[in-house]
Design a protein around this motif. Structure first.
Motif, mmCIF file in Angstrom:
data_model
loop_
_atom_site.group_PDB
_atom_site.id
_atom_site.type_symbol
_atom_site.label_atom_id
_atom_site.label_comp_id
_atom_site.label_asym_id
_atom_site.label_seq_id
_atom_site.Cartn_x
_atom_site.Cartn_y
_atom_site.Cartn_z
ATOM 1 N N THR A 220 48.484 -28.932 9.539
ATOM 2 C CA THR A 220 48.911 -28.101 10.827
ATOM 3 C C THR A 220 48.175 -26.759 11.047
ATOM 4 O O THR A 220 48.390 -25.935 10.250
ATOM 5 N N SER A 221 47.008 -26.955 11.760
ATOM 6 C CA SER A 221 46.192 -25.792 11.746
ATOM 7 C C SER A 221 46.756 -24.617 12.445
ATOM 8 O O SER A 221 46.715 -23.465 12.066
ATOM 9 N N SER A 222 47.609 -24.780 13.755
ATOM 10 C CA SER A 222 47.895 -23.635 14.315
ATOM 11 C C SER A 222 49.403 -23.054 13.463
ATOM 12 O O SER A 222 49.251 -21.714 13.470
ATOM 13 N N ASP A 223 49.892 -23.783 12.627
ATOM 14 C CA ASP A 223 51.019 -23.217 11.786
ATOM 15 C C ASP A 223 50.259 -22.378 10.817
ATOM 16 O O ASP A 223 50.964 -21.321 10.269
ATOM 17 N N ALA A 224 49.216 -23.053 10.021
ATOM 18 C CA ALA A 224 48.779 -22.253 8.989
ATOM 19 C C ALA A 224 48.284 -20.957 9.683
ATOM 20 O O ALA A 224 48.250 -19.910 8.617
ATOM 21 N N LEU A 229 48.644 -15.013 9.975
ATOM 22 C CA LEU A 229 48.763 -13.734 10.880
ATOM 23 C C LEU A 229 49.962 -13.047 10.455
ATOM 24 O O LEU A 229 49.971 -11.882 10.504
ATOM 25 N N GLY A 230 51.024 -13.779 10.264
ATOM 26 C CA GLY A 230 52.329 -13.282 10.105
ATOM 27 C C GLY A 230 52.345 -12.418 8.820
ATOM 28 O O GLY A 230 52.864 -11.324 8.486
ATOM 29 N N LEU A 231 51.895 -13.288 7.826
ATOM 30 C CA LEU A 231 51.806 -12.578 6.256
ATOM 31 C C LEU A 231 50.813 -11.211 6.500
ATOM 32 O O LEU A 231 51.110 -10.151 5.684
ATOM 33 N N SER A 237 48.426 -6.696 2.133
ATOM 34 C CA SER A 237 47.752 -6.980 0.681
ATOM 35 C C SER A 237 47.963 -8.660 0.443
ATOM 36 O O SER A 237 47.285 -9.413 -0.055
ATOM 37 N N LEU A 238 49.059 -9.134 0.876
ATOM 38 C CA LEU A 238 49.387 -10.661 0.713
ATOM 39 C C LEU A 238 48.661 -11.320 1.685
ATOM 40 O O LEU A 238 47.905 -12.401 1.195
ATOM 41 N N SER A 240 45.392 -10.509 2.487
ATOM 42 C CA SER A 240 44.055 -10.371 1.988
ATOM 43 C C SER A 240 43.981 -11.649 0.723
ATOM 44 O O SER A 240 42.966 -12.338 0.598
ATOM 45 N N VAL A 241 45.158 -11.629 0.021
ATOM 46 C CA VAL A 241 44.970 -12.477 -1.338
ATOM 47 C C VAL A 241 45.209 -13.808 -0.735
ATOM 48 O O VAL A 241 44.404 -14.822 -1.181
ATOM 49 N N MET A 242 45.760 -14.315 0.195
ATOM 50 C CA MET A 242 45.811 -15.665 0.849
ATOM 51 C C MET A 242 44.669 -15.872 1.367
ATOM 52 O O MET A 242 43.912 -17.154 1.316
ATOM 53 N N GLU A 243 43.878 -14.879 2.073
ATOM 54 C CA GLU A 243 42.609 -15.284 2.880
ATOM 55 C C GLU A 243 41.440 -15.326 1.742
ATOM 56 O O GLU A 243 40.788 -15.970 1.738
ATOM 57 N N ASP A 244 41.534 -14.736 0.585
ATOM 58 C CA ASP A 244 40.723 -14.849 -0.345
ATOM 59 C C ASP A 244 40.894 -16.319 -1.158
ATOM 60 O O ASP A 244 39.987 -17.006 -1.460
ATOM 61 N N LEU A 245 42.190 -16.824 -1.265
ATOM 62 C CA LEU A 245 42.294 -18.137 -1.834
ATOM 63 C C LEU A 245 41.729 -19.035 -0.739
ATOM 64 O O LEU A 245 41.410 -20.237 -1.422
ATOM 65 N N LEU A 246 41.590 -18.939 0.442
ATOM 66 C CA LEU A 246 41.043 -19.860 1.395
ATOM 67 C C LEU A 246 39.815 -19.891 1.529
ATOM 68 O O LEU A 246 39.052 -20.565 2.030
ATOM 69 N N THR A 247 38.812 -18.783 0.817
ATOM 70 C CA THR A 247 37.524 -18.457 1.181
ATOM 71 C C THR A 247 36.941 -19.165 -0.066
ATOM 72 O O THR A 247 37.179 -18.629 -1.151
ATOM 73 N N TYR A 248 35.836 -20.135 -0.042
ATOM 74 C CA TYR A 248 35.274 -20.651 -1.041
ATOM 75 C C TYR A 248 34.160 -19.922 -1.717
ATOM 76 O O TYR A 248 33.688 -19.253 -0.771
ATOM 77 N N GLY A 249 34.045 -19.595 -3.071
ATOM 78 C CA GLY A 249 33.282 -18.995 -3.685
ATOM 79 C C GLY A 249 33.072 -17.578 -3.713
ATOM 80 O O GLY A 249 32.146 -16.922 -4.290
ATOM 81 N N GLU A 250 34.306 -16.904 -3.576
ATOM 82 C CA GLU A 250 34.426 -15.638 -3.625
ATOM 83 C C GLU A 250 35.968 -15.172 -4.029
ATOM 84 O O GLU A 250 37.036 -15.832 -3.960
ATOM 85 N N GLY A 251 35.945 -14.248 -4.928
ATOM 86 C CA GLY A 251 37.302 -13.691 -5.638
ATOM 87 C C GLY A 251 38.128 -14.829 -6.123
ATOM 88 O O GLY A 251 37.630 -15.462 -7.351
#
Length: 328
Positions: A220-224, A229-231, A237-238, A240-251
């Motif tokens: 579900t793209s809109s929920d994700a 956005l809510g986090l 900080s949380l 940023s961590v979630m965005e890091d996990l979703l970004t391939y090849g970094e962090g």
């Protein structure tokens, strides 16, 4: 059209400098259109000709270069179309050699491109991917990325058959409309009962319908996006961590790997990798579930580790470790 219209106006404004085949001086607007078309196309019947010095000079220094420009545009466009079609046919022919276990990506927008990039980053050959999209822009983008493309509506059986859906191992459906995704999922499942289908939905309420249509995994793209956005709002900080996990090849990186022989019988928390889930018998267990308190042969691990590969965070087959599979 600009060259044609400009030349017609040029001839008509200087119409007194021309005469027709009967020797009658001057030409009408229709004569100017006729003279322009036969001149620019190099047909040149000669029944209308410039007779004044001014008209001859304009023909020599203006209309002749315009004729050349017109031919260059015409031939260049034709060659470009033929070359584009030739490249597509070559890519499709090359892709058909790998049709047995290929991946079909339906929709090559932002989500489709990200999915393809993730597949390639994880070792899948570009020649094992085929894109299905009706958009000319998407086709050009996919060609630029070196992918085979089948242009057309993915809800039509003929288009999906040309993409080899019946022989595909996986199908990723990422169009912008949930109704199109449902119909495409139904058609794909009918053509290939064994394919693993991953599909995106914009609205969470459509997720059960997508699964009933035959999708194995529904995102579900809109929920994700809304949850991220809510986090980020509640805890930057949380977020940023979630965005890091979703970004391939970094962090940080979330990955799935085989269980090694040296790890059999150990609890998930004791491994160097940060284990978050264990896959056993095609079922996913959280690392703290009592069922997986001790790791067994055949398990696979979902881990969080640095994106940069380290010896203590092996990817299967890269460090000569023995994987603990059921066949051992």
């Amino acid at each position: 059209m600009a060259i044609l219209v400009g030349t017609v106006l040029l001839v008509y404004l200087d119409r007194d400098g021309y005469q027709d085949g009967t020797g009658t001086p001057g030409v009408s607007l229709i004569d100017a259109i006729y003279y322009t078309t036969v001149t620019l196309s190099t047909t040149g019947y000669g029944d209308i000709s410039p007779v004044s010095d001014n008209a001859r000079l304009i023909n020599a220094f203006v209309i002749t270069p315009a004729r050349i420009a017109f031919l260059v545009l015409l031939i260049g466009t034709t060659i470009e179309v033929l070359a584009s079609q030739g490249r597509e046919m070559f890519r499709v022919a090359r892709w058909r050699k790998h049709m047995d276990h290929h991946v079909v990506v339906i929709g090559y927008g932002t989500k489709g491109r990200s999915a393809v990039q993730t597949l390639i980053n994880n070792g899948l050959d570009r020649e094992a991917i085929v894109v299905v999209d009706p958009s000319e822009v998407a086709m050009q983008d996919a060609h630029a990325d070196g992918l085979a493309v089948v242009t057309g509506d993915a809800t039509r059986r003929g288009v999906l058959r040309r993409a080899g859906v019946a022989e595909a191992e996986q199908v990723i459906i990422t169009t912008d409309r949930d109704d199109s995704n449902v119909l495409a999922t139904l058609t794909v499942r009918q053509l290939n009962p064994d394919a693993y289908i991953v599909t995106a939905v914009r609205e969470h309420e459509n997720s059960p319908l997508m699964r009933q249509s035959g999708a194995n995994s529904v995102i579900t793209s809109s929920d994700a996006v809304g949850r991220l956005l809510g986090l980020s709002s509640v805890s930057p900080s949380l977020g940023s961590v979630m965005e890091d996990l979703l970004t391939y090849g970094e962090g940080l990186e979330v990955a799935e790997r085989d269980l090694l022989v040296t790890e059999v019988g150990r609890p998930p928390q004791s491994l160097p990798d940060q284990v978050i889930s264990v896959v056993r018998d095609e079922k996913v267990y959280r690392y703290f579930d009592p069922v997986v308190s001790q790791l067994a042969r055949g398990d696979r691990l979902i881990v969080v580790r640095p994106a940069k590969e380290l010896p203590w965070a092996p990817r299967p087959g890269t460090h000569n470790e023995d994987a603990a599979t059921d066949e051992d």
